[in-house]
Design a protein around this motif. Structure first.
Motif, PDB file in Angstrom:
ATOM      1  N   GLU A 154      15.277  -7.978  16.888  1.00  0.00           N
ATOM      2  CA  GLU A 154      14.395  -7.426  15.851  1.00  0.00           C
ATOM      3  C   GLU A 154      15.185  -6.774  14.731  1.00  0.00           C
ATOM      4  O   GLU A 154      14.766  -6.795  13.572  1.00  0.00           O
ATOM      5  N   ARG A 155      16.355  -6.219  15.071  1.00  0.00           N
ATOM      6  CA  ARG A 155      17.140  -5.478  14.082  1.00  0.00           C
ATOM      7  C   ARG A 155      18.383  -6.236  13.619  1.00  0.00           C
ATOM      8  O   ARG A 155      19.253  -5.664  12.963  1.00  0.00           O
ATOM      9  N   GLY A 156      18.471  -7.514  13.939  1.00  0.00           N
ATOM     10  CA  GLY A 156      19.577  -8.345  13.453  1.00  0.00           C
ATOM     11  C   GLY A 156      20.931  -7.963  14.001  1.00  0.00           C
ATOM     12  O   GLY A 156      21.929  -8.017  13.279  1.00  0.00           O
ATOM     13  N   ALA A 157      20.992  -7.591  15.288  1.00  0.00           N
ATOM     14  CA  ALA A 157      22.252  -7.123  15.876  1.00  0.00           C
ATOM     15  C   ALA A 157      22.638  -7.920  17.115  1.00  0.00           C
ATOM     16  O   ALA A 157      23.229  -7.373  18.046  1.00  0.00           O
ATOM     17  N   LEU A 158      22.345  -9.216  17.131  1.00  0.00           N
ATOM     18  CA  LEU A 158      22.641 -10.008  18.322  1.00  0.00           C
ATOM     19  C   LEU A 158      24.136 -10.166  18.559  1.00  0.00           C
ATOM     20  O   LEU A 158      24.571 -10.308  19.708  1.00  0.00           O
TER      21      LEU A 158
END
Length: 298
Positions: free
Chosen positions: A67-71
Motif C-alpha cells: 500500500e505504501r510502495g515499500a516492497l
C-alpha cells in the motif's frame, strides 16, 4: 485509549503457535532431526561440518508495504531474516532460495522483492541461487501476495554456537533494531486503524546482524534473533532448561514507532510481540566497555 489492543484480537495467537510447534515435534524428530525449535535446523555434512538452514516469510507486513510502495524493503526483510536465523548457529550463509505467491503475479512487485533480497545477499556474501513464483487465485485475495525463503549455511562442529554452555551470571548484549522489522504487523495494522504513523522505522527492513555474529564468534555462548515472541521469548529458545532471562527494560531507548504503539498496546503485550528496539542478542560471559548489556542469565 480506552481499549488496549492485543495480537490475538488482531487475529494472531502466540499460544496456538506454541501448541502447533509442540505437536509437530514428534513428527519432525521421527525423521532423525535434533534441536527442534531453534532458529536454524542443523544437519551433518561430514565429520567436521554441519549445514544450518532456516525458512521464513515476510508475513502481513507485505500488505502495508504494498500500500505504501515499500516492497523492496520487504525483499530485504526476507533475506536478512533468514540469514540472521542461520547466523545464530555461528554459520556462514551459503545460499538463499525465495518463493513468491500471489493471486495474480505483478512483474514489478516481484522484481522489487527479489531485488531487495539480492541487496542483502550481496552484503552477506550469500548467493541467491533461485526460487519459485506461483499464481494462486482462490488462495490469495486480489492484490495480495506472500514472499518466503530458505537460507542454508555452513558451520564447523567446533565453531557451533548452541547455548549449551550458557551459565548463571552471563551477560546479555543487545544490538539495535531498525524498527519493527517484520513481526507483529497484524497488530500494527490494527493500531493504524486507530492512529496513523508514517515514521521510517515502521517499514524499515530487518537489519542484517551477520557482522555482529562474525565479530562475536569464539566469545558468544548463544545468539538470539529477536523476532515474533519478543526479546525474552527468543532468548528462551537458546538458554538451557533451568536458566532464566532477566532483562533491564530501561537499558536502551526505544525507537519512536514503539512509543506510538505504547499508546494503544499494554506493556506486557508489547514485550511478547515486538523487538522494542533490540533485534539481536548475544549471551557472553561478561560485557566489555562500549557494549550494551541489557540483561543477565539467572
Amino acid at each position: 485509549m480506552s481499549e488496549r489492543l492485543t495480537y490475538e484480537a488482531a487475529g494472531v495467537s502466540l499460544g496456538t503457535a506454541d501448541t502447533i510447534v509442540e505437536r509437530l515435534r514428534a513428527a519432525v524428530e521421527s525423521t532423525g532431526a535434533t534441536g527442534f525449535g531453534a532458529f536454524a535446523g542443523l544437519h551433518p555434512l561430514n565429520d567436521h561440518q554441519l549445514l544450518a538452514a532456516s525458512t521464513d516469510s515476510v508475513g502481513t507486513k507485505l500488505v502495508l508495504a504494498a500500500e505504501r510502495g515499500a516492497l523492496r524493503a520487504c525483499g530485504a526483510d526476507l533475506a536478512a531474516h533468514c540469514i540472521n536465523d542461520v547466523a545464530t548457529t555461528g554459520a556462514e550463509p551459503l545460499f538463499l532460495l525465495d518463493y513468491v505467491a500471489a493471486n495474480r503475479v505483478d512483474p514489478e512487485q516481484i522484481a522489487e522483492l527479489v531485488e531487495g533480497a539480492a541487496d542483502v545477499c550481496r552484503e552477506a556474501g550469500c548467493v541467491l541461487v533461485g526460487g519459485e513464483t506461483a499464481e494462486l487465485p482462490g488462495v490469495y485475495r486480489e492484490g495480495r501476495l506472500d514472499f518466503a525463503g530458505t537460507c542454508v549455511g555452513l558451520v564447523g562442529r567446533t565453531a557451533l554456537v548452541d547455548g549449551s554452555h550458557v551459565e548463571a551470571g552471563d551477560a546479555v548484549l543487545g544490538f539495535a533494531s531498525a524498527g519493527v522489522h517484520a513481526n507483529g504487523f497484524s497488530l500494527v495494522r490494527r493500531v493504524l486503524e486507530e492512529e496513523d504513523y508514517d515514521g521510517p522505522d515502521l517499514l524499515a527492513p530487518t537489519r542484517l546482524y551477520l557482522p555482529e555474529a562474525r565479530t562475536l564468534r569464539g566469545r558468544a555462548k548463544a545468539f538470539a534473533h529477536v523476532t515474533g515472541g519478543g526479546i525474552v521469548g527468543n532468548l528462551r529458545r537458546v538458554v538451557p532448561d533451568g536458566r532464566h532471562v532477566e532483562i533491564d527494560w530501561e537499558a536502551w531507548e526505544r525507537p519512536p514507532v514503539f512509543r506510538w504503539l505504547e499508546r494503544h498496546v499494554e506493556e506486557e503485550e508489547l514485550r511478547r510481540v515486538f523487538n522494542l528496539g533490540i533485534g539481536w542478542c548475544a549471551v557472553v560471559a561478561e560485557a566489555r566497555p562500549g557494549e550494551l548489556a541489557i540483561g543477565r542469565i539467572a
